[in-house]
Design an enzyme around this catalytic site. Structure first.
Site, mmCIF file in Angstrom:
data_model
loop_
_atom_site.group_PDB
_atom_site.id
_atom_site.type_symbol
_atom_site.label_atom_id
_atom_site.label_comp_id
_atom_site.label_asym_id
_atom_site.label_seq_id
_atom_site.Cartn_x
_atom_site.Cartn_y
_atom_site.Cartn_z
ATOM 1 N N SER A 193 0.860 -1.198 0.000
ATOM 2 C CA SER A 193 0.000 0.000 0.000
ATOM 3 C C SER A 193 0.897 1.249 0.000
ATOM 4 C CB SER A 193 -0.848 -0.025 1.281
ATOM 5 O OG SER A 193 -1.425 1.227 1.540
ATOM 6 N N TYR A 237 -3.502 -0.744 10.042
ATOM 7 C CA TYR A 237 -3.337 -0.965 8.601
ATOM 8 C C TYR A 237 -1.935 -0.529 8.169
ATOM 9 C CZ TYR A 237 -4.486 -0.836 3.588
ATOM 10 O OH TYR A 237 -4.505 -1.046 2.223
HETATM 11 P P1 NAD Z 1 -11.784 -4.901 -1.201
HETATM 12 O O1 NAD Z 1 -12.293 -4.532 0.143
HETATM 13 O O2 NAD Z 1 -12.717 -4.911 -2.350
HETATM 14 O O3 NAD Z 1 -11.044 -6.283 -1.156
HETATM 15 C C1 NAD Z 1 -10.633 -6.928 0.009
HETATM 16 C C2 NAD Z 1 -10.683 -8.410 -0.251
HETATM 17 O O4 NAD Z 1 -10.235 -9.106 0.919
HETATM 18 C C3 NAD Z 1 -12.101 -8.896 -0.543
HETATM 19 O O5 NAD Z 1 -12.073 -9.810 -1.604
HETATM 20 C C4 NAD Z 1 -12.507 -9.580 0.746
HETATM 21 O O6 NAD Z 1 -13.448 -10.605 0.538
HETATM 22 C C5 NAD Z 1 -11.156 -10.133 1.205
HETATM 23 N N1 NAD Z 1 -11.193 -10.434 2.624
HETATM 24 C C6 NAD Z 1 -11.258 -9.562 3.660
HETATM 25 N N2 NAD Z 1 -11.328 -10.241 4.821
HETATM 26 C C7 NAD Z 1 -11.298 -11.559 4.514
HETATM 27 C C8 NAD Z 1 -11.347 -12.750 5.277
HETATM 28 N N3 NAD Z 1 -11.441 -12.742 6.608
HETATM 29 N N4 NAD Z 1 -11.305 -13.936 4.622
HETATM 30 C C9 NAD Z 1 -11.225 -13.972 3.269
HETATM 31 N N5 NAD Z 1 -11.165 -12.884 2.494
HETATM 32 C C10 NAD Z 1 -11.220 -11.687 3.115
HETATM 33 O O7 NAD Z 1 -10.634 -3.832 -1.468
HETATM 34 P P2 NAD Z 1 -9.379 -3.896 -2.450
HETATM 35 O O8 NAD Z 1 -8.986 -2.503 -2.666
HETATM 36 O O9 NAD Z 1 -9.641 -4.747 -3.630
HETATM 37 O O10 NAD Z 1 -8.265 -4.566 -1.521
HETATM 38 C C11 NAD Z 1 -7.404 -5.589 -1.953
HETATM 39 C C12 NAD Z 1 -6.033 -5.392 -1.333
HETATM 40 O O11 NAD Z 1 -5.470 -4.190 -1.831
HETATM 41 C C13 NAD Z 1 -6.060 -5.247 0.183
HETATM 42 O O12 NAD Z 1 -4.942 -5.931 0.740
HETATM 43 C C14 NAD Z 1 -5.915 -3.765 0.378
HETATM 44 O O13 NAD Z 1 -5.369 -3.434 1.615
HETATM 45 C C15 NAD Z 1 -4.992 -3.415 -0.761
HETATM 46 N N6 NAD Z 1 -4.933 -2.015 -1.159
HETATM 47 C C16 NAD Z 1 -6.010 -1.372 -1.668
HETATM 48 C C17 NAD Z 1 -5.894 -0.032 -2.050
HETATM 49 C C18 NAD Z 1 -7.038 0.745 -2.630
HETATM 50 O O14 NAD Z 1 -6.904 1.942 -2.811
HETATM 51 N N7 NAD Z 1 -8.152 0.159 -2.951
HETATM 52 C C19 NAD Z 1 -4.686 0.622 -1.889
HETATM 53 C C20 NAD Z 1 -3.614 -0.057 -1.359
HETATM 54 C C21 NAD Z 1 -3.739 -1.383 -1.006
#
Ligand code: NAD
Length: 253
Positions: A145, A158
């Site tokens: 991130s 986080y």
């Molecule tokens: P999102 O919330 O759509 O995806 C999160 C995913 O994690 C989902 O598929 C959810 O089902 C899964 N998840 C959460 N808890 C879980 C559990 N207990 N068991 C199984 N699965 C679980 O958001 P996203 O943006 O797609 O996030 C994906 C990754 O990217 C994450 O690690 C997030 O921290 C990271 N990220 C996102 C951003 C952003 O701007 N969207 C930026 C930096 C990092």
């Protein structure tokens, strides 16, 4: 030919959190590049499955809550029923809890650290032991991130977990590079997914974030697809322990 270096035909990829957002986009990208994708999620991956099937790709899913104590064991058992080799592991699933540091309970802290950090290590270890070491090959991609590099606001657990991901990526790379296992990470910038819904509905925060992104727009899930295929493929065989930002220039500011 160089484009052949990026093909993933014959490879099997495990992607956690494959039902939504970045995990869904990564699953689609790897499948389009030719991989058999096994999506891991606590909810149905129906939409991801449909999108991959429409492209004539190959997708299976394992439904499991990664917070459950035997999650890594369940994943291993069910994966072995679907395939005899795993070539790529994408540790994408993650959660974010927004609250003032002074109010964070030990439970909230542990929940974020366990899923975003501890489980990434446990699953990497388990897949490396079972598949990558015997095969003498493998690719791990951890999702980091911007808060792997910056402090963030009201997300202390986080930030701690995502900072740890950069360190863990280097630590595993140092031990496993000589076994032909490449461990790297992708640090997405501010992307339009569920993870940032709260930020995007706060018009002031949303505007100040947008103003700081050199590309002049929030990222879309599809922006991460190329980096995911690259780090999963033969094209990145000499890349180890690196965290690649896909951030519209955010870190360059
Ligand atoms: P999102 O919330 O759509 O995806 C999160 C995913 O994690 C989902 O598929 C959810 O089902 C899964 N998840 C959460 N808890 C879980 C559990 N207990 N068991 C199984 N699965 C679980 O958001 P996203 O943006 O797609 O996030 C994906 C990754 O990217 C994450 O690690 C997030 O921290 C990271 N990220 C996102 C951003 C952003 O701007 N969207 C930026 C930096 C990092």
């Amino acid at each position: 030919m160089i484009l052949d270096f990026f093909r993933l035909s014959g490879k099997t990829a495990l992607v956690t959190g494959a039902n939504t957002g970045l995990g869904q986009a990564i699953s689609i990208a790897l499948a389009q590049a030719g991989a058999h994708v096994i999506g891991i999620a606590r909810r149905s991956c129906e939409e991801t499955a449909q999108m991959i099937n429409n492209d004539h790709g190959c997708f299976h899913e394992i439904t499991v809550d990664l917070n459950s104590l035997d999650a890594a064991e369940i994943i291993l058992k069910q994966t072995k029923r679907l395939t005899d080799h795993v070539d790529i592991l994408v540790n994408n699933a993650g959660i974010i809890l927004r609250e003032d540091a002074v109010d964070v309970s030990p439970d909230d802290w542990n929940r974020v650290i366990y899923l975003n950090q501890t489980f990434v290590f446990l699953l990497s270890q388990s897949i490396a032991r079972e598949f990558f070491f015997p095969q003498q090959s493998g690719k791990i991609i951890n999702i980091a991130s911007m808060l792997s590099f910056q402090g963030g606001i009201r997300v202390p657990a986080y930030t701690a977990s995502k900072s740890a991901i950069v360190g863990l990526t280097k630590a595993l790379a140092n031990e496993w590079a000589s076994k032909n296992i490449q461990v790297n990470a992708i640090a997405p910038g501010y992307m339009e997914t569920n993870n940032t819904t709260q930020l995007r509905t706060d018009s002031e925060r949303s505007q100040s974030i947008l103003e700081r992104i050199p590309a002049g727009r929030w990222g879309k899930a599809e922006d991460i697809m190329g980096a995911a295929v690259y780090l999963s493929s033969h094209a990145s065989d000499y890349v180890n322990g690196f965290t690649l930002a896909v951030d519209g220039g955010w870190l360059a500011r």
